[in-house]
Scaffold this motif. Sequence first.
Motif, short mmCIF file in Angstrom:
data_model
loop_
_atom_site.label_atom_id
_atom_site.label_comp_id
_atom_site.label_asym_id
_atom_site.label_seq_id
_atom_site.Cartn_x
_atom_site.Cartn_y
_atom_site.Cartn_z
N GLY A 2 -3.79 5.22 8.86
CA GLY A 2 -4.57 6.34 8.35
C GLY A 2 -5.10 6.19 6.93
N PHE A 3 -4.76 5.09 6.26
CA PHE A 3 -5.36 4.81 4.95
C PHE A 3 -6.84 4.46 5.17
CE2 PHE A 3 -0.93 3.93 4.16
CZ PHE A 3 -0.71 4.03 2.79
N GLU A 4 -7.69 4.86 4.23
CA GLU A 4 -9.09 4.45 4.26
C GLU A 4 -9.44 3.53 3.10
OE1 GLU A 4 -11.52 7.93 4.51
OE2 GLU A 4 -10.82 8.44 6.56
N GLU A 5 -8.77 3.73 1.97
CA GLU A 5 -9.04 2.91 0.81
C GLU A 5 -7.80 2.78 -0.06
OE1 GLU A 5 -12.28 5.26 -0.67
OE2 GLU A 5 -11.02 6.17 -2.21
N LEU A 6 -7.79 1.70 -0.87
CA LEU A 6 -6.70 1.44 -1.80
C LEU A 6 -7.27 1.24 -3.19
CD1 LEU A 6 -4.59 -1.11 0.31
CD2 LEU A 6 -4.14 1.34 -0.01
N ILE A 7 -6.48 1.62 -4.18
CA ILE A 7 -6.89 1.49 -5.58
C ILE A 7 -5.99 0.47 -6.25
CG2 ILE A 7 -7.19 2.67 -7.78
CD1 ILE A 7 -9.13 3.54 -5.56
N ALA A 8 -6.60 -0.50 -6.93
CA ALA A 8 -5.86 -1.54 -7.62
C ALA A 8 -6.20 -1.52 -9.10
CB ALA A 8 -6.20 -2.91 -7.04
N ASP A 9 -5.19 -1.52 -9.95
CA ASP A 9 -5.37 -1.62 -11.39
C ASP A 9 -5.08 -3.06 -11.81
OD1 ASP A 9 -6.03 1.09 -12.01
OD2 ASP A 9 -3.93 1.62 -11.69
N VAL A 10 -6.06 -3.71 -12.43
CA VAL A 10 -5.95 -5.12 -12.80
C VAL A 10 -6.21 -5.25 -14.30
CG1 VAL A 10 -6.82 -7.45 -12.39
CG2 VAL A 10 -6.75 -5.80 -10.51
N LEU A 11 -5.31 -5.95 -14.98
CA LEU A 11 -5.51 -6.19 -16.41
C LEU A 11 -6.78 -7.01 -16.64
CD1 LEU A 11 -1.85 -7.01 -17.47
CD2 LEU A 11 -3.19 -5.08 -18.30
N ALA A 65 0.88 -1.17 0.00
CA ALA A 65 0.00 0.00 0.00
C ALA A 65 0.92 1.22 0.00
CB ALA A 65 -0.90 0.01 1.23
N GLN A 66 0.75 2.09 -1.00
CA GLN A 66 1.63 3.25 -1.13
C GLN A 66 0.81 4.51 -1.39
OE1 GLN A 66 4.02 0.91 -4.17
NE2 GLN A 66 5.65 2.13 -3.28
N ARG A 67 1.22 5.62 -0.76
CA ARG A 67 0.55 6.91 -0.99
C ARG A 67 1.61 8.00 -1.05
NH1 ARG A 67 -2.36 7.45 5.01
NH2 ARG A 67 -0.49 7.06 6.25
N SER A 68 1.21 9.15 -1.58
CA SER A 68 2.18 10.22 -1.81
C SER A 68 2.53 10.99 -0.55
CB SER A 68 1.66 11.19 -2.87
OG SER A 68 0.40 11.72 -2.49
N SER A 69 1.61 11.03 0.43
CA SER A 69 1.90 11.75 1.67
C SER A 69 1.16 11.08 2.82
CB SER A 69 1.47 13.22 1.57
OG SER A 69 0.07 13.34 1.66
N GLN A 70 1.58 11.38 4.04
CA GLN A 70 0.99 10.77 5.22
C GLN A 70 -0.45 11.22 5.44
OE1 GLN A 70 3.59 10.96 8.59
NE2 GLN A 70 2.08 10.14 10.03
N ASP A 71 -0.84 12.33 4.83
CA ASP A 71 -2.19 12.85 5.00
C ASP A 71 -3.19 12.24 4.02
OD1 ASP A 71 -1.32 14.57 7.04
OD2 ASP A 71 -0.74 16.11 5.59
N GLU A 72 -2.70 11.58 2.98
CA GLU A 72 -3.58 10.97 1.98
C GLU A 72 -4.37 9.83 2.61
OE1 GLU A 72 -4.20 11.61 -1.23
OE2 GLU A 72 -2.81 13.30 -1.44
N LYS A 73 -5.65 9.74 2.31
CA LYS A 73 -6.49 8.66 2.79
C LYS A 73 -6.57 7.51 1.78
CE LYS A 73 -7.55 10.90 6.51
NZ LYS A 73 -6.92 10.49 7.80
N ARG A 74 -6.17 7.79 0.55
CA ARG A 74 -6.23 6.79 -0.52
C ARG A 74 -4.81 6.45 -0.97
NH1 ARG A 74 -9.75 7.67 -5.99
NH2 ARG A 74 -11.42 6.98 -4.58
N GLY A 75 -4.56 5.17 -1.22
CA GLY A 75 -3.25 4.73 -1.69
C GLY A 75 -3.39 3.74 -2.83
#
Length: 202
Positions: free
Chosen positions: A129-138, A88-98
């Motif tokens: 502090g993450f709330e949701e994650l985005i996955a790209d799947v072929l 799980a990766q996000r651009s900043s610690q304040d981001e809720k989405r990764g």
Amino acid sequence: MARDILIETKDGDLVRLRPMVPGDEDALRHAISQLSSHSRYLRFFNGAATLPDHVVRRLSDVDGTKHIAWAAIDENKENKPIIGAVHAQRSSQDEKRGDFSIGLLDAWHSKGLARLLIALLSAESSKAGFEELIADVLWENKKGRALMGAIGAKSMGSDGSTIQFRMVLDEVLAKLGDKHLSPAMDKVLAAIEDGDFFESAA
């Protein structure tokens, strides 16, 4: 307090699940090289036998806040190689989405490890502090699409070649805990319910 879990797959293989650390870079590079070209393509959208060093370095550059990752370790082999990892990766610690990603060596597919890793990642990411994650799947990744459905992820649409899924972490954990999947999952869920298990990630 130890933050790793020793589980047994349904085939009787011993696997240790633990947080990834920056020192895993070489082991992760080796694991990626052991993927079949098709699995590398499905995971990285690139079937090349090796990945640029900066890509592997970014995958191992975990900090417990912006980048959280868990690894699966084959305890049956003397060198204890990495056989899978989830991120799980996000651009900043304040981001809720990764951004979410997962990869398992071909021989370890269909053993339930993906769900175990996702449960641990979801719990620790939520605590961070993450709330949701985005996955790209072929689109062609039928197993990947089935996994997203099994954990309760929802499709956000497609660009024709990939489908984007939204994983709401509380919903994913509820889905994984909704029914008895395996003794290994019971063990993972029990660790998650232990309020001290992720304390070093806070």
